[in-house]
Write a protein that holds these residues in place. Structure first.
Motif, short mmCIF file in Angstrom:
data_model
loop_
_atom_site.label_atom_id
_atom_site.label_comp_id
_atom_site.label_asym_id
_atom_site.label_seq_id
_atom_site.Cartn_x
_atom_site.Cartn_y
_atom_site.Cartn_z
N LEU A 60 0.83 -1.21 0.00
CA LEU A 60 0.00 0.00 0.00
C LEU A 60 0.86 1.25 0.00
O LEU A 60 0.55 2.23 -0.69
CB LEU A 60 -0.96 0.02 1.18
N SER A 61 1.95 1.24 0.75
CA SER A 61 2.86 2.40 0.77
C SER A 61 3.52 2.59 -0.59
O SER A 61 3.71 3.74 -1.03
CB SER A 61 3.92 2.22 1.85
N ILE A 62 3.86 1.51 -1.25
CA ILE A 62 4.44 1.60 -2.59
C ILE A 62 3.45 2.27 -3.54
O ILE A 62 3.79 3.21 -4.27
CB ILE A 62 4.81 0.20 -3.13
N ILE A 63 2.22 1.80 -3.51
CA ILE A 63 1.20 2.35 -4.41
C ILE A 63 0.94 3.83 -4.11
O ILE A 63 0.86 4.66 -5.02
CB ILE A 63 -0.10 1.52 -4.33
N GLU A 64 0.83 4.16 -2.83
CA GLU A 64 0.62 5.56 -2.44
C GLU A 64 1.75 6.45 -2.94
O GLU A 64 1.52 7.55 -3.46
CB GLU A 64 0.50 5.69 -0.92
N LYS A 65 2.98 5.98 -2.80
CA LYS A 65 4.14 6.77 -3.25
C LYS A 65 4.13 6.91 -4.77
O LYS A 65 4.41 8.00 -5.30
CB LYS A 65 5.44 6.11 -2.77
N MET A 66 3.82 5.83 -5.48
CA MET A 66 3.74 5.90 -6.94
C MET A 66 2.72 6.97 -7.35
O MET A 66 3.01 7.81 -8.21
CB MET A 66 3.34 4.54 -7.53
N ARG A 67 1.55 6.93 -6.75
CA ARG A 67 0.49 7.87 -7.11
C ARG A 67 0.88 9.31 -6.74
O ARG A 67 0.63 10.23 -7.51
CB ARG A 67 -0.83 7.48 -6.46
N SER A 68 1.52 9.49 -5.59
CA SER A 68 1.92 10.84 -5.18
C SER A 68 2.99 11.42 -6.10
O SER A 68 3.14 12.63 -6.21
CB SER A 68 2.40 10.85 -3.72
N ASP A 86 -9.82 -5.12 3.43
CA ASP A 86 -8.49 -5.14 2.80
C ASP A 86 -8.59 -4.73 1.34
O ASP A 86 -7.81 -3.94 0.84
CB ASP A 86 -7.86 -6.53 2.88
N ARG A 87 -9.58 -5.30 0.64
CA ARG A 87 -9.75 -5.00 -0.79
C ARG A 87 -10.13 -3.54 -0.99
O ARG A 87 -9.61 -2.87 -1.89
CB ARG A 87 -10.77 -5.94 -1.41
N ILE A 88 -11.03 -3.04 -0.15
CA ILE A 88 -11.44 -1.64 -0.26
C ILE A 88 -10.24 -0.72 -0.02
O ILE A 88 -10.01 0.24 -0.77
CB ILE A 88 -12.59 -1.32 0.72
N ALA A 89 -9.45 -1.01 1.02
CA ALA A 89 -8.27 -0.18 1.31
C ALA A 89 -7.31 -0.18 0.14
O ALA A 89 -6.77 0.88 -0.24
CB ALA A 89 -7.57 -0.69 2.57
N GLY A 90 -7.10 -1.33 -0.46
CA GLY A 90 -6.19 -1.43 -1.61
C GLY A 90 -6.65 -0.58 -2.79
O GLY A 90 -5.85 0.11 -3.43
N LEU A 91 -7.93 -0.59 -3.05
CA LEU A 91 -8.47 0.20 -4.15
C LEU A 91 -8.47 1.69 -3.81
O LEU A 91 -8.16 2.53 -4.65
CB LEU A 91 -9.87 -0.28 -4.51
N GLN A 92 -8.77 2.02 -2.57
CA GLN A 92 -8.80 3.43 -2.17
C GLN A 92 -7.41 4.05 -2.12
O GLN A 92 -7.26 5.26 -2.32
CB GLN A 92 -9.48 3.59 -0.81
N LYS A 93 -6.39 3.26 -1.89
CA LYS A 93 -5.01 3.77 -1.83
C LYS A 93 -4.38 3.90 -3.21
O LYS A 93 -3.24 4.34 -3.34
CB LYS A 93 -4.13 2.87 -0.96
#
Length: 118
Positions: A60-68, A86-93
C-alpha cells in the motif's frame, strides 16, 4: 509490454513472471518493497502486480508513493489478505484491481491486459 512484479514469495513471483514471459511480455521482479518502489519510480511499466505484505515497505505504501509521484501505471494488488476491508483499502489507496491468493494466472493475465487496454 513491460510488467513490474513486487512479490516476496519467490514461488509466486517465479510462476507469475514465467506466465507473463510466455505471453511475450518483459518482466522485472523484485522481492523487497523498497527495491520495487525504486524500480517503479525510475522505469516505465505498462502494469504492475504488487503484493501487500513485503519486507522493508508494504505494498500500500508503494502504491501511495507511486500515485503521489504522478505515476499512473495500472496496479493489480495480489495478496493473501482477503477481507472486504483489505480490498477496499487497496483500491482506495490507488490500486486499480485486487486479486486474492491463491489465484489463476490466466485470470491475472486477462486482468492485466484489460487494464492496459484502458
Amino acid at each position: 509490454m513491460k510488467i513490474l512484479i513486487i512479490e516476496d514469495d519467490e514461488k509466486t513471483a517465479s510462476f507469475s513472471a514465467k506466465g507473463f514471459k510466455e505471453a511475450g511480455m518483459v518482466v522485472d521482479v523484485y522481492h523487497d518493497g523498497m527495491e520495487g518502489l525504486d524500480a517503479a519510480l525510475v522505469h516505465d511499466y505498462d502494469a504492475a502486480v504488487i503484493d501487500l505484505m513485503l519486507p522493508s515497505l508494504d505494498g500500500l505504501s508503494i502504491i501511495e508513493k507511486m500515485r503521489s509521484e504522478g505515476i499512473k501505471t495500472p496496479v493489480i494488488i495480489l495478496s493473501a489478505k482477503r477481507t472486504v476491508s483489505d480490498r477496499i483499502a487497496g483500491l482506495q489507496k490507488g490500486g486499480d484491481d485486487y486479486m486474492v491468493k491463491p489465484f489463476s494466472f490466466s485470470e491475472l493475465l486477462a486482468r492485466v491486459q484489460a487494464l492496459v487496454r484502458r
